[in-house]
Design an enzyme around this catalytic site. Structure first.
Site, PDB file in Angstrom:
ATOM      1  N   ARG A  22       0.818  -1.211   0.000  1.00 51.53           N
ATOM      2  CA  ARG A  22       0.000   0.000   0.000  1.00 51.53           C
ATOM      3  C   ARG A  22       0.851   1.259   0.000  1.00 51.53           C
ATOM      4  NH1 ARG A  22      -2.275   3.433   3.782  1.00 51.53           N
ATOM      5  NH2 ARG A  22      -1.339   2.265   5.498  1.00 51.53           N
ATOM      6  N   CYS A 159      -8.233  -0.061  11.434  1.00 47.12           N
ATOM      7  CA  CYS A 159      -7.056  -0.596  12.138  1.00 47.12           C
ATOM      8  C   CYS A 159      -7.446  -0.954  13.567  1.00 47.12           C
ATOM      9  CB  CYS A 159      -5.923   0.420  12.105  1.00 47.12           C
ATOM     10  SG  CYS A 159      -5.290   0.748  10.445  1.00 47.12           S
ATOM     11  N   ARG A 179      -5.666  -4.363  14.675  1.00 44.01           N
ATOM     12  CA  ARG A 179      -4.964  -5.295  13.792  1.00 44.01           C
ATOM     13  C   ARG A 179      -3.609  -4.761  13.360  1.00 44.01           C
ATOM     14  NH1 ARG A 179      -4.797  -3.692   8.475  1.00 44.01           N
ATOM     15  NH2 ARG A 179      -6.178  -1.969   7.922  1.00 44.01           N
ATOM     16  N   SER A 180      -3.468  -3.418  13.277  1.00 43.09           N
ATOM     17  CA  SER A 180      -2.276  -2.806  12.696  1.00 43.09           C
ATOM     18  C   SER A 180      -1.990  -1.487  13.394  1.00 43.09           C
ATOM     19  CB  SER A 180      -2.514  -2.567  11.198  1.00 43.09           C
ATOM     20  OG  SER A 180      -1.430  -1.879  10.608  1.00 43.09           O
ATOM     21  N   ASP A 182       0.927   1.755  13.360  1.00 43.47           N
ATOM     22  CA  ASP A 182       2.118   2.508  12.961  1.00 43.47           C
ATOM     23  C   ASP A 182       2.685   3.118  14.241  1.00 43.47           C
ATOM     24  OD1 ASP A 182       3.708   4.789  12.311  1.00 43.47           O
ATOM     25  OD2 ASP A 182       2.838   4.843  10.317  1.00 43.47           O
ATOM     26  N   ASN A 190      -3.605   6.413  19.183  1.00 45.20           N
ATOM     27  CA  ASN A 190      -4.462   5.334  19.666  1.00 45.20           C
ATOM     28  C   ASN A 190      -4.502   5.268  21.187  1.00 45.20           C
ATOM     29  OD1 ASN A 190      -3.084   3.353  16.998  1.00 45.20           O
ATOM     30  ND2 ASN A 190      -4.974   4.543  16.956  1.00 45.20           N
ATOM     31  N   HIS A 220       4.566  -1.766  13.581  1.00 47.58           N
ATOM     32  CA  HIS A 220       5.644  -1.564  12.612  1.00 47.58           C
ATOM     33  C   HIS A 220       6.179  -0.134  12.615  1.00 47.58           C
ATOM     34  CE1 HIS A 220       1.556  -1.539  10.838  1.00 47.58           C
ATOM     35  NE2 HIS A 220       1.922  -0.348  10.401  1.00 47.58           N
ATOM     36  N   ILE A 221       7.417  -0.033  12.133  1.00 52.52           N
ATOM     37  CA  ILE A 221       8.099   1.245  11.913  1.00 52.52           C
ATOM     38  C   ILE A 221       8.556   1.254  10.464  1.00 52.52           C
ATOM     39  CG2 ILE A 221      10.053   2.720  12.542  1.00 52.52           C
ATOM     40  CD1 ILE A 221      10.067   1.353  15.289  1.00 52.52           C
ATOM     41  N   TYR A 222       8.100   2.227   9.682  1.00 50.51           N
ATOM     42  CA  TYR A 222       8.495   2.317   8.276  1.00 50.51           C
ATOM     43  C   TYR A 222       9.927   2.821   8.161  1.00 50.51           C
ATOM     44  CZ  TYR A 222       3.704   1.445   6.747  1.00 50.51           C
ATOM     45  OH  TYR A 222       2.486   0.871   6.505  1.00 50.51           O
TER      46      TYR A 222
END
Length: 290
Positions: A22, A159, A179-180, A182, A190, A220-222
């Site tokens: 994505r 999310c 579920r996800s 960042d 959040n 996760h960490i981009y």
């Protein structure tokens, strides 16, 4: 917040690189984290290692409760968090169900308010709120936005997809499932949003704020966020304001250190009912001394 900084370190140590279609970026990914917080405290779970736009986080929750389906509605309330999903998501831009600029489709609160029933859509949100206001726990105070039947009608799958409220001993508790997450951008929002839900709904229901329990699955960490999180780890989390300490008699000035003032959550007096919550401006909610 030590929990948050520890989570960053864990992700850097244990994370696995995963390509994300994505975004077109890779991200360091871990599975499962749990957060618990006592919402009876006026001190919210807000980061002191970087500034968080708490009003935008609160505005999102209000928008969900109000069933907003348009990014302009969220902007008017005080947040730009849905601008990109509504207007820059290529798959959504090509979706025949999109109704023009800023349209988000059926997402989050709108999903719960228009849940497909056996022969007609039903409201799956307000009946739960009504039971909370009546202090009635039937073990099913659940509001979920995860409905595969409407995914194609919205710009983004949820999310943080489920709110599960509980009332015990006149205390309102909340368990959320996500579920996800960042970690650098979404997660700080959040944490505040869960706290906000407990505090505000307990306030208008005449209940005591209880505990917040949050379950995160994929965190996760981009790759383009790594520099920022490394900078955070170097900082000492501190409050930005200090008290004016009254010097006791006989004490030398050199032995007195300034005392940090921790941020505190505040609800305006005019917010007394759920109807008030549905119409009040975002300025009705403040985090003082932040």
């Amino acid at each position: 917040m030590k929990w948050y900084l520890d989570l960053i370190n864990r992700t850097l140590d244990e994370g696995v690189w995963v390509d994300n279609k994505r975004t077109g970026q890779s991200c360091l990914t871990i599975i499962n984290a749990d957060f618990e917080y006592d919402c009876a405290s006026d001190i919210p779970p807000i980061l002191l290692s970087k500034k968080v736009n708490y009003r935008a986080a609160f505005a999102e929750v209000l928008g969900y409760l109000r069933g907003y389906t348009n990014a302009e509605q969220f902007r008017a309330l005080g947040t730009h968090t849905w601008d990109a999903n509504a207007n820059e998501n290529e798959s959504w831009l090509n979706n025949p169900h999109r109704e023009g600029k800023d349209d988000m489709g059926i997402v989050y609160g709108a999903t719960a308010l228009m849940w497909p029933g056996y022969d007609q859509a039903i409201d799956a949100l307000n009946p739960v709120i009504e039971k909370i206001l009546q202090h009635e726990d039937d073990r099913g105070l659940i509001i979920t936005f995860w409905n595969p039947a409407v995914f194609e009608y919205g710009c983004l799958r949820p999310c943080l997809h489920t709110w599960h409220f509980s009332i015990l001993n006149e205390e309102l508790h909340l368990t959320t499932y996500q579920r996800s997450a960042d970690i650098p951008l979404g997660l700080p929002f959040n944490l505040l949003q869960g706290y906000f839900l407990v505090r505000v709904l307990a306030h208008i229901a005449g209940l005591k704020p209880g505990n917040l329990y949050m379950k995160f699955v994929n965190l996760h960490i981009y790759e383009n966020q790594l520099r920022g999180v490394m900078e955070q780890l170097k900082r000492k989390p501190v409050s930005v304001k200090y008290t004016n300490y009254q010097l006791p008699k006989g004490k030398e000035m050199g032995c007195i250190a300034p005392i940090p003032v921790l941020p505190k959550f505040h609800i305006a007096e005019e917010v007394k009912t759920f109807d008030d919550l549905m119409s009040c401006p975002i300025t009705a909610f403040q985090i003082e001394d932040y």
